[in-house]
Motif scaffolding. Structure first.
Motif, PDB file in Angstrom:
ATOM      1  N   ALA A 124       1.836   5.876   8.129  1.00 23.89           N
ATOM      2  CA  ALA A 124       3.023   6.721   7.953  1.00 23.89           C
ATOM      3  C   ALA A 124       3.962   6.087   6.945  1.00 23.89           C
ATOM      4  CB  ALA A 124       3.739   6.920   9.285  1.00 23.89           C
ATOM      5  N   SER A 125       4.577   6.912   6.100  1.00 20.17           N
ATOM      6  CA  SER A 125       5.489   6.393   5.086  1.00 20.17           C
ATOM      7  C   SER A 125       6.588   7.413   4.799  1.00 20.17           C
ATOM      8  CB  SER A 125       4.737   6.056   3.799  1.00 20.17           C
ATOM      9  OG  SER A 125       3.968   7.159   3.357  1.00 20.17           O
ATOM     10  N   LEU A 126       7.677   6.900   4.256  1.00 20.37           N
ATOM     11  CA  LEU A 126       8.799   7.751   3.873  1.00 20.37           C
ATOM     12  C   LEU A 126       8.560   8.296   2.474  1.00 20.37           C
ATOM     13  CD1 LEU A 126      11.758   8.725   4.477  1.00 20.37           C
ATOM     14  CD2 LEU A 126      12.491   6.706   3.200  1.00 20.37           C
ATOM     15  N   VAL A 127       8.736   9.610   2.301  1.00 23.39           N
ATOM     16  CA  VAL A 127       8.622  10.229   0.987  1.00 23.39           C
ATOM     17  C   VAL A 127       9.810  11.158   0.767  1.00 23.39           C
ATOM     18  CG1 VAL A 127       6.103  10.084   0.783  1.00 23.39           C
ATOM     19  CG2 VAL A 127       7.144  12.043   1.964  1.00 23.39           C
TER      20      VAL A 127
ATOM     21  N   LEU B 141       4.753  10.737  -6.704  1.00 22.31           N
ATOM     22  CA  LEU B 141       4.192   9.546  -6.081  1.00 22.31           C
ATOM     23  C   LEU B 141       3.696   8.535  -7.108  1.00 22.31           C
ATOM     24  CD1 LEU B 141       2.051  11.221  -3.258  1.00 22.31           C
ATOM     25  CD2 LEU B 141       4.407  10.384  -3.125  1.00 22.31           C
ATOM     26  N   SER B 142       3.829   7.287  -6.755  1.00 22.18           N
ATOM     27  CA  SER B 142       3.352   6.197  -7.596  1.00 22.18           C
ATOM     28  C   SER B 142       1.942   5.781  -7.168  1.00 22.18           C
ATOM     29  CB  SER B 142       4.284   4.981  -7.482  1.00 22.18           C
ATOM     30  OG  SER B 142       3.703   3.838  -8.081  1.00 22.18           O
ATOM     31  N   THR B 143       1.094   5.505  -8.145  1.00 21.66           N
ATOM     32  CA  THR B 143      -0.251   5.033  -7.842  1.00 21.66           C
ATOM     33  C   THR B 143      -0.226   3.634  -7.232  1.00 21.66           C
ATOM     34  OG1 THR B 143      -0.451   4.229 -10.117  1.00 21.66           O
ATOM     35  CG2 THR B 143      -1.337   6.415  -9.636  1.00 21.66           C
TER      36      THR B 143
ATOM     37  N   THR C 126      -0.455   6.970  -1.781  1.00 21.28           N
ATOM     38  CA  THR C 126      -1.047   7.681  -2.915  1.00 21.28           C
ATOM     39  C   THR C 126      -2.533   7.361  -3.018  1.00 21.28           C
ATOM     40  OG1 THR C 126       1.067   7.448  -4.062  1.00 21.28           O
ATOM     41  CG2 THR C 126      -0.800   8.200  -5.366  1.00 21.28           C
ATOM     42  N   ARG C 127      -2.878   6.104  -2.840  1.00 19.02           N
ATOM     43  CA  ARG C 127      -4.293   5.723  -2.868  1.00 19.02           C
ATOM     44  C   ARG C 127      -5.054   6.373  -1.710  1.00 19.02           C
ATOM     45  NH1 ARG C 127      -1.825   0.740  -4.277  1.00 19.02           N
ATOM     46  NH2 ARG C 127      -2.132  -0.162  -2.194  1.00 19.02           N
ATOM     47  N   HIS C 128      -4.390   6.487  -0.566  1.00 16.12           N
ATOM     48  CA  HIS C 128      -5.035   7.161   0.564  1.00 16.12           C
ATOM     49  C   HIS C 128      -5.337   8.619   0.223  1.00 16.12           C
ATOM     50  CE1 HIS C 128      -2.991   4.190   3.599  1.00 16.12           C
ATOM     51  NE2 HIS C 128      -3.862   3.599   2.822  1.00 16.12           N
ATOM     52  N   LEU C 129      -4.348   9.317  -0.344  1.00 18.48           N
ATOM     53  CA  LEU C 129      -4.529  10.735  -0.653  1.00 18.48           C
ATOM     54  C   LEU C 129      -5.620  10.959  -1.696  1.00 18.48           C
ATOM     55  CD1 LEU C 129      -0.808  11.933  -0.771  1.00 18.48           C
ATOM     56  CD2 LEU C 129      -2.465  12.300   1.062  1.00 18.48           C
TER      57      LEU C 129
ATOM     58  N   ALA D  84       4.999   5.271 -15.957  1.00 16.23           N
ATOM     59  CA  ALA D  84       3.624   5.702 -16.172  1.00 16.23           C
ATOM     60  C   ALA D  84       2.806   5.807 -14.894  1.00 16.23           C
ATOM     61  CB  ALA D  84       2.931   4.747 -17.141  1.00 16.23           C
ATOM     62  N   ASP D  85       3.197   5.071 -13.849  1.00 20.66           N
ATOM     63  CA  ASP D  85       2.407   5.078 -12.618  1.00 20.66           C
ATOM     64  C   ASP D  85       2.724   6.257 -11.703  1.00 20.66           C
ATOM     65  OD1 ASP D  85       4.822   3.230 -12.468  1.00 20.66           O
ATOM     66  OD2 ASP D  85       4.432   3.557 -10.330  1.00 20.66           O
ATOM     67  N   PHE D  86       3.718   7.075 -12.062  1.00 20.73           N
ATOM     68  CA  PHE D  86       4.092   8.198 -11.204  1.00 20.73           C
ATOM     69  C   PHE D  86       3.381   9.481 -11.624  1.00 20.73           C
ATOM     70  CE2 PHE D  86       7.472   5.435  -9.886  1.00 20.73           C
ATOM     71  CZ  PHE D  86       7.785   5.864  -8.598  1.00 20.73           C
ATOM     72  N   GLY D  87       3.131  10.328 -10.643  1.00 18.23           N
ATOM     73  CA  GLY D  87       2.535  11.629 -10.897  1.00 18.23           C
ATOM     74  C   GLY D  87       2.940  12.612  -9.811  1.00 18.23           C
TER      75      GLY D  87
END
Length: 244
Positions: free
Chosen positions: A32-35, A49-51, A56-59, A119-122
């Motif tokens: 669980a995380s805050l978004v 989300l940031s890589t 993000t890696r989970h998704l 650059a790490d966000f998408g």
């Protein structure tokens, strides 16, 4: 079938949330995380989300996820707070659609402009598959995705008219926007502007502050938005004058 009241409150919680709890999983282990979501025109939660983040890696490996949106409680018991959990599938937003939806996300979270171009966000979108709405202690009901989703024709009509509505209201009715923000929503003084409109309401921003005006009913065209804003401005002015 879910109640009209429950569906309405669930949509208000999703539309109005500045933050939510995202549940993902890795190798069967929940996480669980805050978004900080923003609702798309069709209610789909948008996530920037940031890589570098675990979720993000989970998704990227497992798109099945859930989001918990929580309202405020009127008493000491947190269980009395209204809330809705949505289950769905997360997906990267196609590049062609990112610009417009990113602008909508930033309208809800203007402070994030400081890092939004890293650059790490998408941009990700969660396609809602169902929901569980809890209106308070021991008041729960399941809501099917088709029940929760706003009318597609209304979504398309408001999206098409949104830019002209925002431009007109901010240019010609700044006093009405201020009355809504300060009088009706209690947001305090400032140079408030309407920054987004959808079938359920609109967002108003001032600097890094954003507040949400929820319409009394779903709107389906520009005239209905105008009627809703006139009503809200009238009520806001009345409260400022001490007569509302």
């Amino acid at each position: 079938m879910a109640s009209v009241e429950g569906i309405g409150e669930a949509r208000r919680l999703i539309r109005g949330a500045a933050a939510a709890t995202l549940a993902t999983q890795a190798d069967g282990q929940p996480f669980a995380s805050l978004v900080t979501p923003a609702p798309g025109p069709d209610l789909s939660p948008l996530l920037w989300l940031s890589t570098l983040s675990e979720h993000t890696r989970h998704l990227a490996q497992e798109p099945r996820c859930s989001l918990l949106f929580t309202g405020t409680t009127e008493g000491p018991n947190p269980q009395t707070a209204p809330r809705v959990t949505v289950t769905g599938l997360a997906e990267r937003v196609p590049e062609a659609a990112v610009a417009g939806l990113k602008a909508r996300w930033l309208a809800r979270h203007p402070y994030a402009a400081l890092y939004a171009d890293f650059a790490d966000f998408g941009l990700w979108r969660v396609r809602i598959l169902g929901a569980l709405h809890v209106g308070g202690f021991a008041r729960a009901e399941r809501i099917r995705a088709a029940e929760l989703a706003p009318d597609p024709a209304a979504v398309a009509a408001i999206l098409e008219a949104e830019a002209s509505i925002v431009e007109h209201v901010n240019a010609d009715h700044a006093d009405a926007v201020a009355a809504i923000a300060e009088g009706l929503l209690g947001a305090g003084p400032g140079e408030w502007r309407v920054v987004s409109v959808d079938v359920d309401g609109c967002d108003l921003s001032e600097g890094n502050r954003t507040v949400r005006l929820a319409f009394l009913t779903q709107v389906s065209d520009a005239d209905a938005v105008r009627t809703a804003l006139i009503r809200a401005a009238r009520e806001g002015r009345a409260r400022i004058a001490g007569t509302g």
